[in-house]
Motif scaffolding. Structure first.
Motif, PDB file in Angstrom:
ATOM      1  N   TRP A 126      -1.368   5.591  -6.730  1.00 40.01           N
ATOM      2  CA  TRP A 126      -2.441   4.969  -7.507  1.00 40.01           C
ATOM      3  C   TRP A 126      -3.695   4.781  -6.653  1.00 40.01           C
ATOM      4  CZ3 TRP A 126       2.122   1.807  -9.296  1.00 40.01           C
ATOM      5  CH2 TRP A 126       2.496   2.156 -10.599  1.00 40.01           C
ATOM      6  N   GLN A 182       0.830  -1.206   0.000  1.00 40.60           N
ATOM      7  CA  GLN A 182       0.000   0.000   0.000  1.00 40.60           C
ATOM      8  C   GLN A 182       0.867   1.260   0.000  1.00 40.60           C
ATOM      9  OE1 GLN A 182      -2.711  -0.517   3.334  1.00 40.60           O
ATOM     10  NE2 GLN A 182      -4.396  -0.916   1.950  1.00 40.60           N
ATOM     11  N   GLN A 211       6.511  -2.953 -10.537  1.00 45.34           N
ATOM     12  CA  GLN A 211       7.162  -2.116  -9.533  1.00 45.34           C
ATOM     13  C   GLN A 211       7.323  -2.888  -8.229  1.00 45.34           C
ATOM     14  OE1 GLN A 211       4.881   1.260  -8.265  1.00 45.34           O
ATOM     15  NE2 GLN A 211       6.656   2.358  -7.430  1.00 45.34           N
ATOM     16  N   TRP A 212       6.305  -3.640  -7.821  1.00 45.85           N
ATOM     17  CA  TRP A 212       6.368  -4.457  -6.602  1.00 45.85           C
ATOM     18  C   TRP A 212       7.446  -5.538  -6.738  1.00 45.85           C
ATOM     19  CZ3 TRP A 212       5.332  -4.793  -1.697  1.00 45.85           C
ATOM     20  CH2 TRP A 212       5.235  -6.032  -1.075  1.00 45.85           C
ATOM     21  N   ALA A 244       2.153  -1.593 -11.833  1.00 44.41           N
ATOM     22  CA  ALA A 244       2.243  -1.689 -10.371  1.00 44.41           C
ATOM     23  C   ALA A 244       2.863  -3.015  -9.941  1.00 44.41           C
ATOM     24  CB  ALA A 244       0.853  -1.528  -9.756  1.00 44.41           C
ATOM     25  N   THR A 248      -5.509  -3.657  -3.047  1.00 41.71           N
ATOM     26  CA  THR A 248      -4.122  -4.078  -2.813  1.00 41.71           C
ATOM     27  C   THR A 248      -4.020  -5.585  -2.688  1.00 41.71           C
ATOM     28  OG1 THR A 248      -3.739  -1.996  -1.630  1.00 41.71           O
ATOM     29  CG2 THR A 248      -2.109  -3.735  -1.344  1.00 41.71           C
ATOM     30  N   TRP A 272       2.184   1.691  -3.537  1.00 40.88           N
ATOM     31  CA  TRP A 272       1.166   2.038  -4.538  1.00 40.88           C
ATOM     32  C   TRP A 272       0.265   3.189  -4.087  1.00 40.88           C
ATOM     33  CZ3 TRP A 272      -0.160  -3.858  -4.673  1.00 40.88           C
ATOM     34  CH2 TRP A 272       0.823  -4.522  -5.431  1.00 40.88           C
ATOM     35  N   GLN A 273       0.696   3.942  -3.073  1.00 43.40           N
ATOM     36  CA  GLN A 273      -0.158   4.980  -2.509  1.00 43.40           C
ATOM     37  C   GLN A 273      -0.654   5.985  -3.542  1.00 43.40           C
ATOM     38  OE1 GLN A 273      -1.179   4.712   0.598  1.00 43.40           O
ATOM     39  NE2 GLN A 273      -2.549   6.440   0.298  1.00 43.40           N
TER      40      GLN A 273
END
Length: 669
Positions: A115, A109, A183-184, A180, A138, A112-113
């Protein structure tokens, strides 16, 4: 060298698997019994115990093979070959650290805050409260990543997959999902953080295709035996294919229907190509069930297709108007049967798609009054539900300043009664919290008992214990990690109370979780300077949300009593009982067996010849049939369909088993 054992529930697959292994060992004197070259895979911890018992029964106690679940095996392989992953530039050279699922959600979270604030993933978190939408989106994103890893799908293939399934989702959202997740993936590997999804991704994407790892398989393993492959992810089918190419002895057991973990990563059809290359053994053994020795699948299909067909006399209905009446009737039926000696408590199982707190409390308390023990299978409650955990968290707020959390007077009173139950009762604790507790945003404080004008009413024992607690709190060092203070408080105040195993389990999980949470901050270079107060505040918020649960280790000796479990837990543990009570038999939740699939899980399966949409429909329509076949194979003498006209929320119940309830006849014993 490749053998395939196929059979239904309780058909003897595990016994046949170990028998093949025993025959192979007796024919090959070169096998080293104590080495990890003998690899056993199974889907659950209970399956691991069953295999070990079967090996000891057939071969004695001298053989200690390497027994692991698929996820456990992949975790150990990734850690073992970490230098190879570093060499392949797949991870950072820093030693790996495991990220637990509850903290995984929090860090994702944070990442990805932007988004989440823009509501980019609204399509994933629909039909939920606004505050929960971010959590749900999430969680779905992390599930998508894990399902891709299980299926060995590239993240770049997601847009095509979503398009093939004709999901109504804007292309911008699909692109954001892929970005996303990448990125994770990059953030975790750059910081050497391992989650279930990242571990599976590294194993399937990097290790399985690496020539040096493939060569090591043939050098390290002499034999592979995989039990219940229908509950494995597709990545394990690729592993077994690699081992088969190395000429290793392989024995697999597979169940054509009733995969318990379908929708949670299992892909039974991914293993079917191996069946075409194997020597197949079909087990025709049919255990004694409530339908007799007949073919269960045919019997269930007939009764689902033609609801007017009669049910065996061994299937009885317990019908009431309200659910509370139903629970009381179930208790009365069980208690009467036990008192009359018709059945023993350990021979009874109470099953439901989901077990709510009301049913859990009523059944446990009422059966205890009748002298019948109740055992709850794999009970996992949020840590914050434990009063001992709440008391310890309140205690920390008096030690660490500037956490931004002000304890409430009721929480302070609970802390006093939990830590000092013999010295301070609820009334005195309430007075102390009202008059001697000083809240503060900087730091809360416990004032001397003389701050209350009528302090003489407390009594000597309460005042002495209270002052001792105050003095001890003043000696604690706020520069220490909270886990050390928690352990000191447990040793000083809770350990002398001789808590039960169920009360100790949350405390152990609290210590382990707190230590792991602090370790992540120290592991991440950009987070090491985070103040203790900020870390503690976030950890307490995480606990209060109920996302962290106690995960007690399975006891070496299972307690005896009536078993209460969800259908998913019961089938996963591969249990069987003479008597079954199916709670809420008229509930619609029996359609899916109480199992909620991960987001769009069917589209990640290796579909075979069927079209994606047809396959999804087929899975939905077959789920009830598979559930009933599996459960009916696990009950031999009596089945009670327990139905109340009104559910716990007061609504009328009408589910797929309602026709069975109407047909079930007979008197209670």
């Amino acid at each position: 060298m490749l053998q395939w054992i196929s059979g239904g529930s309780r058909s003897g697959k595990t016994y046949a698997l170990v028998r093949e292994f025993a025959q192979w060992v007796q024919q090959n004197t070169s096998v080293i019994p104590r080495e990890r070259s003998l690899l056993f895979l199974t889907d659950t911890v209970e399956g691991r115990q069953a295999i070990q018992r079967e090996i000891q029964s057939q071969l004695g106690s001298g053989y200690r093979p390497y027994i692991a679940t698929p996820v456990g095996f992949m975790q150990q392989e990734v850690e073992l070959f970490w230098p190879l992953l570093v060499e392949a530039n797949a991870v950072h050279p820093h030693p790996p650290l495991h990220l637990k699922p509850e903290t995984e959600l929090m860090w994702a979270q944070r990442l990805w805050q932007p988004w989440l604030e823009n509501n980019t993933f609204a399509a994933l978190g629909e039909n939920c409260e606004p505050l929960r939408c971010a959590d749900r989106a999430t969680r779905h994103l992390l599930d998508i990543f894990q399902l891709c890893a299980f299926a060995r799908l590239r993240l770049d293939d997601l847009p095509q997959l979503i398009g093939d399934h004709q999901l109504e989702m804007p292309s911008e959202t699909v692109g954001a999902i892929v970005t996303a997740l990448k990125q994770w993936q990059r953030w975790c590997t750059d910081h050497s953080l391992l989650t279930y999804g990242i571990t599976t991704d590294l194993f399937g994407r990097v290790l399985l295709d690496h020539p040096r790892y493939q060569a090591s398989l043939g050098q390290r393993f002499q034999c592979l035996l995989a039990d219940n492959t229908h509950n494995y992810p597709a990545v394990m089918a690729d592993l077994i294919t690699r081992l088969n190419q190395q000429g290793i002895k392989i024995v697999l057991s597979h169940q054509p229907i009733s995969a318990v973990r379908l929708g949670l990563g299992a892909d039974p059809d991914a293993f079917l190509p191996l069946q075409n290359q194997a020597t197949v053994t079909e087990l025709s053994h049919c255990p004694e069930t409530i339908f007799g020795k007949t073919n269960l699948r045919v019997a269930i299909q007939e009764r689902l297709g033609t609801p007017q067909l009669t049910l065996p006399q061994t299937i009885t209905a317990i019908q009431t108007t309200s659910r509370m009446q139903l629970l009381q009737e179930v208790v009365e039926t069980i208690a009467t049967a036990v008192e009359q000696g018709v059945v023993q408590p350990a021979e009874i199982a109470i099953l439901a798609p989901g077990v709510d707190s009301i049913a859990r409390y009523v059944l446990s308390s009422e059966l205890e009054k009748r002298g019948v023990p109740l055992v709850i299978l794999n009970e996992q409650r949020p840590l914050i539900q434990s009063p001992h955990v709440r008391a310890l968290l309140t205690l920390l707020l008096f030690v660490y300043p500037r956490t931004g959390i002000i304890p409430e007077a009721t929480a302070v009173a609970e802390m006093l009664t939990v830590l000092l139950p013999r010295e301070i009762d609820a009334v005195r604790a309430g007075l102390l919290s009202c008059y001697c507790f000083q809240p503060g945003l900087e730091q809360a404080e416990l004032l001397p008992y003389t701050h209350y004008s009528h302090w003489d009413r407390f009594g000597y024992r309460a005042t002495a214990a209270y002052e001792t607690l105050r003095q001890w709190l003043s000696t604690l060092d706020a520069s220490q990690m909270p886990v050390y203070l928690l352990e000191a408080a447990i040793q000083r105040y809770l350990w002398p109370q001789h808590l039960t195993a169920s009360e100790l389990a949350p405390l152990r999980s609290l210590l382990e979780g707190t230590a792991a949470y602090w370790q992540i901050y120290d592991h991440l270079p950009g987070q090491r300077a985070t103040p203790t107060a900020e870390r503690l505040r976030e950890w307490i918020y995480l606990l209060r949300r109920g996302t962290v649960t106690a995960d007690p280790a399975p006891p070496l000796r299972q307690p005896q009593g009536v078993l209460l479990a969800t259908t998913f837990q019961y089938r996963s543990a591969q249990l069987a009982h003479p008597w079954h009570f199916w709670l809420d038999a008229g509930s619609p939740r029996w359609q899916d067996g109480g199992l909620q699939c991960l987001w769009q899980a069917p589209m990640f399966l290796r579909q075979g010849s069927a079209s994606p949409r047809a396959r999804v429909w087929q899975l939905e329509s077959e789920r009830l049939e598979h559930l009933l076949v599996d459960l009916c194979a696990r009950v031999s003498d009596r089945l009670f369909l327990c139905h109340s006209d009104l559910a716990a929320n007061g609504r009328e119940q009408e589910g797929p088993l309602s026709p069975w309830v109407d047909l079930a006849v007979g008197d209670r014993p």
